[in-house]
Design an enzyme around this catalytic site. Structure first.
Site, PDB file in Angstrom:
ATOM      1  N   ALA A  62      42.428  47.586  42.230  1.00  0.00           N
ATOM      2  CA  ALA A  62      43.465  46.846  41.501  1.00  0.00           C
ATOM      3  C   ALA A  62      43.007  45.408  41.318  1.00  0.00           C
ATOM      4  O   ALA A  62      42.316  44.858  42.186  1.00  0.00           O
ATOM      5  CB  ALA A  62      44.764  46.882  42.286  1.00  0.00           C
ATOM      6  N   GLY A 105      41.854  50.918  44.554  1.00  0.00           N
ATOM      7  CA  GLY A 105      42.361  51.699  43.420  1.00  0.00           C
ATOM      8  C   GLY A 105      41.238  52.364  42.627  1.00  0.00           C
ATOM      9  O   GLY A 105      41.470  53.373  41.957  1.00  0.00           O
ATOM     10  N   GLU A 108      40.632  55.481  44.421  1.00  0.00           N
ATOM     11  CA  GLU A 108      41.794  56.346  44.156  1.00  0.00           C
ATOM     12  C   GLU A 108      41.728  56.933  42.744  1.00  0.00           C
ATOM     13  O   GLU A 108      42.102  58.091  42.519  1.00  0.00           O
ATOM     14  CB  GLU A 108      43.082  55.553  44.379  1.00  0.00           C
ATOM     15  N   GLU A 128      41.572  47.833  51.335  1.00  0.00           N
ATOM     16  CA  GLU A 128      42.842  47.114  51.231  1.00  0.00           C
ATOM     17  C   GLU A 128      43.226  46.427  52.541  1.00  0.00           C
ATOM     18  O   GLU A 128      43.801  45.344  52.554  1.00  0.00           O
ATOM     19  CB  GLU A 128      43.983  48.073  50.818  1.00  0.00           C
TER      20      GLU A 128
HETATM   21  N1  CO8 Z   1      40.347  42.202  41.537  1.00  0.00           N
HETATM   22  C1  CO8 Z   1      40.079  41.160  40.736  1.00  0.00           C
HETATM   23  N2  CO8 Z   1      38.832  40.670  40.516  1.00  0.00           N
HETATM   24  C2  CO8 Z   1      37.823  41.292  41.148  1.00  0.00           C
HETATM   25  C3  CO8 Z   1      38.021  42.390  42.004  1.00  0.00           C
HETATM   26  C4  CO8 Z   1      39.361  42.852  42.193  1.00  0.00           C
HETATM   27  N3  CO8 Z   1      39.647  43.911  42.938  1.00  0.00           N
HETATM   28  N4  CO8 Z   1      36.823  42.769  42.498  1.00  0.00           N
HETATM   29  C5  CO8 Z   1      35.912  41.959  41.944  1.00  0.00           C
HETATM   30  N5  CO8 Z   1      36.502  41.057  41.133  1.00  0.00           N
HETATM   31  C6  CO8 Z   1      35.881  39.990  40.357  1.00  0.00           C
HETATM   32  C7  CO8 Z   1      35.474  38.810  41.229  1.00  0.00           C
HETATM   33  O1  CO8 Z   1      36.570  37.950  41.439  1.00  0.00           O
HETATM   34  C8  CO8 Z   1      34.377  38.187  40.392  1.00  0.00           C
HETATM   35  O2  CO8 Z   1      34.972  37.460  39.330  1.00  0.00           O
HETATM   36  P1  CO8 Z   1      34.504  35.925  39.046  1.00  0.00           P
HETATM   37  O3  CO8 Z   1      33.058  36.068  38.619  1.00  0.00           O
HETATM   38  O4  CO8 Z   1      35.411  35.484  37.956  1.00  0.00           O
HETATM   39  O5  CO8 Z   1      34.649  35.191  40.334  1.00  0.00           O
HETATM   40  C9  CO8 Z   1      33.688  39.390  39.764  1.00  0.00           C
HETATM   41  O6  CO8 Z   1      34.653  40.451  39.821  1.00  0.00           O
HETATM   42  C10 CO8 Z   1      32.456  39.847  40.512  1.00  0.00           C
HETATM   43  O7  CO8 Z   1      32.824  40.089  41.863  1.00  0.00           O
HETATM   44  P2  CO8 Z   1      31.995  39.525  43.121  1.00  0.00           P
HETATM   45  O8  CO8 Z   1      31.356  38.209  42.776  1.00  0.00           O
HETATM   46  O9  CO8 Z   1      32.909  39.555  44.314  1.00  0.00           O
HETATM   47  O10 CO8 Z   1      30.859  40.650  43.239  1.00  0.00           O
HETATM   48  P3  CO8 Z   1      30.014  41.036  44.533  1.00  0.00           P
HETATM   49  O11 CO8 Z   1      28.972  41.972  44.030  1.00  0.00           O
HETATM   50  O12 CO8 Z   1      29.603  39.825  45.279  1.00  0.00           O
HETATM   51  O13 CO8 Z   1      31.047  41.840  45.476  1.00  0.00           O
HETATM   52  C11 CO8 Z   1      32.732  43.502  45.994  1.00  0.00           C
HETATM   53  C12 CO8 Z   1      31.492  43.117  45.127  1.00  0.00           C
HETATM   54  C13 CO8 Z   1      32.276  43.693  47.438  1.00  0.00           C
HETATM   55  C14 CO8 Z   1      33.259  44.813  45.419  1.00  0.00           C
HETATM   56  C15 CO8 Z   1      33.786  42.400  45.894  1.00  0.00           C
HETATM   57  O14 CO8 Z   1      33.995  42.056  44.550  1.00  0.00           O
HETATM   58  C16 CO8 Z   1      35.109  42.801  46.488  1.00  0.00           C
HETATM   59  O15 CO8 Z   1      35.260  42.841  47.687  1.00  0.00           O
HETATM   60  N6  CO8 Z   1      36.114  43.067  45.604  1.00  0.00           N
HETATM   61  C17 CO8 Z   1      37.448  43.422  46.044  1.00  0.00           C
HETATM   62  C18 CO8 Z   1      37.500  44.872  46.498  1.00  0.00           C
HETATM   63  C19 CO8 Z   1      38.869  45.202  46.993  1.00  0.00           C
HETATM   64  O16 CO8 Z   1      39.351  44.643  47.951  1.00  0.00           O
HETATM   65  N7  CO8 Z   1      39.516  46.175  46.326  1.00  0.00           N
HETATM   66  C20 CO8 Z   1      40.866  46.601  46.676  1.00  0.00           C
HETATM   67  C21 CO8 Z   1      41.845  45.883  45.825  1.00  0.00           C
HETATM   68  S1  CO8 Z   1      43.521  46.275  46.237  1.00  0.00           S
HETATM   69  C22 CO8 Z   1      43.767  47.817  45.557  1.00  0.00           C
HETATM   70  O17 CO8 Z   1      42.923  48.373  44.908  1.00  0.00           O
HETATM   71  C23 CO8 Z   1      45.115  48.433  45.801  1.00  0.00           C
HETATM   72  C24 CO8 Z   1      45.261  49.706  44.999  1.00  0.00           C
HETATM   73  C25 CO8 Z   1      46.690  49.974  44.721  1.00  0.00           C
HETATM   74  C26 CO8 Z   1      46.890  51.180  43.792  1.00  0.00           C
HETATM   75  C27 CO8 Z   1      46.823  50.895  42.347  1.00  0.00           C
HETATM   76  C28 CO8 Z   1      45.475  50.859  41.700  1.00  0.00           C
HETATM   77  C29 CO8 Z   1      45.411  50.653  40.251  1.00  0.00           C
END
Ligand code: CO8
Length: 253
Positions: A62, A105, A108, A128
């Protein structure tokens, strides 16, 4: 559709998440574009659909930046339900071609599909818990039913990401292939499925999915009903007749 690329080839829909700069994080625009893509695939009468991600990620989950701004009333009223409902009612098989990270997500979304093929660069997980929240679209349910309570508990409580090969050993991914071969391998499977009767594909998918959804006896009842329907269908009759006549079947659907 701004955030999804939709293509059809040989009765196969290829739906590509297209927010590579944000690792295909699922914002509301992308959710609605995916709904639209499945609507189109249904209208185009495809026999199989493939979902994959553009760039280095399948989907990082998400969109946290969008989610944190959304009032809880809006999340619960609009939320992501239209996508899960749309996928649930999509009658043809959906294959996730997971090309990179599938987190939260994003994992999922892959599990809401009917099969997962992983590239050797794929990673899966429910991170999460690291954000102080929990999975909200199948991460505690589909994952647990697939890999068992104890393994799911570890992944959900630690947020640990697993490799493509670990996902394969756990029964999540049906195949692990080199990154450059992912789409070709997935298309190969989709094409093989697409040579079958469309109506039989639908009946079989419904029956297999029912196994995760119900008690054994109810599942067996639905399977038997779908079996009778398949035997009586035009394609069923044609398939059995073609076997006896030693020729290729000529499917109506
Ligand atoms: N949301 C928003 N932006 C994101 C997300 C995210 N989940 N993941 C990555 N991005 C963005 C970053 O902010 C970054 O943007 P910017 O360049 O503008 O700063 C860009 O994508 C690249 O990301 P990174 O620089 O972080 O890339 P890395 O290669 O260093 O890291 C990771 C990759 C490890 C995947 C890291 O991006 C990360 O930890 N992301 C978050 C992962 C996460 O926690 N996901 C769970 C989110 S909560 C969720 O999914 C709840 C689900 C609920 C059900 C509904 C689903 C639709």
């Amino acid at each position: 559709m701004e955030t999804v690329i939709y293509e059809v080839t040989d009765k196969i829909a290829i739906i590509t998440l297209n927010r590579p700069d944000k690792l295909n994080a699922l914002n509301m625009r992308l959710i609605w574009d995916l709904v639209e893509a499945f609507n189109r695939a249904e209208k185009d009468e495809v026999k199989t659909a493939i979902i994959t991600g553009k760039g280095k990620a399948f989907s990082a989950g998400a969109d946290v930046k969008e989610m944190i701004e959304m009032p809880i009333e809006q999340i619960t009223r609009e939320g992501h339900m239209p996508l899960w409902e749309r996928m649930r009612t999509f009658k043809k098989p959906i294959i996730a071609a997971v090309n990179g990270i599938a987190a939260g997500g994003g994992f999922e979304l892959a599990m809401a599909c009917d099969m997962i093929i992983a590239s050797d660069t794929a990673k899966f997980g429910q991170p999460e818990i690291n954000l102080g929240i929990i999975p909200g679209a199948g991460g505690t349910q589909r994952l647990t039913r697939t890999i068992g309570k104890y393994r799911a508990m570890e992944l959900v409580l630690t947020g640990r990401l697993i490799s493509a090969w670990e996902a394969f050993k756990l029964g999540l991914a049906i195949r692990v292939v080199p990154e450059e071969a992912l789409i070709d391998e997935t298309l190969r499977l989709a094409k093989e499925i697409s040579t079958k009767s469309g109506f039989a594909i639908e009946l079989a998918k419904e029956a297999v999915n029912k196994a995760l959804d119900t008690h054994l006896q109810q599942g067996l009842d639905l399977e038997r009903r779908n079996f009778y329907v398949s035997v009586m269908s035009e394609d069923g009759k044609e398939g059995m007749k073609s076997f006896i006549e030693k020729r290729k079947p000529n499917w109506k659907t």
